[in-house]
Design a protein around this motif. Sequence first.
Motif, PDB file in Angstrom:
ATOM      1  N   MET A   1     -37.656  82.035 -46.430  1.00 40.04           N
ATOM      2  CA  MET A   1     -37.119  81.936 -45.082  1.00 40.04           C
ATOM      3  C   MET A   1     -37.125  83.325 -44.434  1.00 40.04           C
ATOM      4  N   ALA A   2     -37.648  83.417 -43.224  1.00 41.91           N
ATOM      5  CA  ALA A   2     -37.631  84.680 -42.486  1.00 41.91           C
ATOM      6  C   ALA A   2     -36.197  85.053 -42.149  1.00 41.91           C
ATOM      7  N   ASP A   3     -35.979  86.332 -41.880  1.00 37.42           N
ATOM      8  CA  ASP A   3     -34.628  86.786 -41.573  1.00 37.42           C
ATOM      9  C   ASP A   3     -34.068  86.078 -40.344  1.00 37.42           C
ATOM     10  N   VAL A   4     -32.839  85.616 -40.459  1.00 38.67           N
ATOM     11  CA  VAL A   4     -32.106  84.994 -39.359  1.00 38.67           C
ATOM     12  C   VAL A   4     -30.829  85.799 -39.170  1.00 38.67           C
ATOM     13  N   ARG A   5     -30.604  86.304 -37.978  1.00 39.91           N
ATOM     14  CA  ARG A   5     -29.398  87.078 -37.691  1.00 39.91           C
ATOM     15  C   ARG A   5     -28.352  86.142 -37.092  1.00 39.91           C
ATOM     16  N   VAL A   6     -27.215  86.046 -37.764  1.00 40.53           N
ATOM     17  CA  VAL A   6     -26.150  85.133 -37.335  1.00 40.53           C
ATOM     18  C   VAL A   6     -24.958  85.954 -36.863  1.00 40.53           C
ATOM     19  N   GLY A   7     -24.691  85.918 -35.568  1.00 41.25           N
ATOM     20  CA  GLY A   7     -23.545  86.616 -35.012  1.00 41.25           C
ATOM     21  C   GLY A   7     -22.286  85.781 -35.174  1.00 41.25           C
ATOM     22  N   ILE A   8     -21.263  86.367 -35.774  1.00 39.64           N
ATOM     23  CA  ILE A   8     -19.986  85.674 -35.988  1.00 39.64           C
ATOM     24  C   ILE A   8     -18.933  86.390 -35.159  1.00 39.64           C
ATOM     25  N   VAL A   9     -18.409  85.711 -34.157  1.00 37.30           N
ATOM     26  CA  VAL A   9     -17.464  86.332 -33.238  1.00 37.30           C
ATOM     27  C   VAL A   9     -16.094  86.465 -33.903  1.00 37.30           C
ATOM     28  N   VAL A  10     -15.493  87.640 -33.763  1.00 34.68           N
ATOM     29  CA  VAL A  10     -14.167  87.905 -34.320  1.00 34.68           C
ATOM     30  C   VAL A  10     -13.199  88.144 -33.169  1.00 34.68           C
ATOM     31  N   PHE A  11     -12.328  87.189 -32.945  1.00 36.86           N
ATOM     32  CA  PHE A  11     -11.256  87.326 -31.953  1.00 36.86           C
ATOM     33  C   PHE A  11      -9.989  87.813 -32.662  1.00 36.86           C
ATOM     34  N   PRO A  12      -9.063  88.425 -31.951  1.00 32.45           N
ATOM     35  CA  PRO A  12      -7.748  88.651 -32.551  1.00 32.45           C
ATOM     36  C   PRO A  12      -7.144  87.295 -32.929  1.00 32.45           C
ATOM     37  N   GLY A  13      -6.840  87.104 -34.190  1.00 33.58           N
ATOM     38  CA  GLY A  13      -6.310  85.819 -34.646  1.00 33.58           C
ATOM     39  C   GLY A  13      -7.316  84.957 -35.376  1.00 33.58           C
ATOM     40  N   SER A  14      -8.605  85.338 -35.351  1.00 29.17           N
ATOM     41  CA  SER A  14      -9.584  84.595 -36.159  1.00 29.17           C
ATOM     42  C   SER A  14      -9.208  84.735 -37.632  1.00 29.17           C
TER      43      SER A  14
END
Length: 233
Positions: A1-14
């Motif tokens: 599998m080619a590289d996949v960049r997964v952005g994971i959002v971090v909110f205050p309280g996550s």
Amino acid sequence: MADVRVGIVVFPGSNCDHDTEYAVASFSGVVPVMLWHNEHDLHESDVVILPGGFSYGDYLRAGSIARFSPIMQEVIAFARKGSPVLGICNGFQVLLESGLLEGALSKNRDKKFICAETTIKAVNCSTMFTSAYRHGEVLSMPVAHGDGNYFAPPELLENLQEHNQIVFTYADTDGNESPEANPNGSVCNIAGLVNREGNVLGLMPHPERASEKLLGSEDGRRLFESLFQHVVG
């Protein structure tokens, strides 16, 4: 599998951000990238995930403040371009508040926080998030929420059904969508849905907590597998 960049959002309280990071990093070639709530940069993410938790303490209404965070301006634009966005639990709430999905989530039917293993049924396996499932397959995934009661007025519900936007429903182990199998009172037992374009999915159950046998279920893993396979083509 080619590289996949997964952005994971971090909110205050996550509080499910690192659970999600762990789950996606278990796939070869997948690189998780943590995105802080006050950023305006998705760091070349191919996929964005809004994880579970209690963003901004769930003040006013679950997800309502997170919707106005700087990073969400970028997430909304990303989704409008047709790029994949996944919202889990609190992330689902944020997607609804942002207008990327339609409907609303309110207090659970019994006004109690629910933390339990549930069974859900895959009812639309033609999306980029569900291609690894079989239609009607019953899956085991946990829920942990106080505001998971999905509501849509009749005309919206009709549109969701007409365009096959309901993806997961709460069901018993035999696949029956009964009131007893519905943990929070959601209309039509809805547990997850996509937008009409099919690139934004929100669901209340936690696939990242059902991603390996040690956790009691691997049924959530195929959701990520479906998504990453779609991204790499």
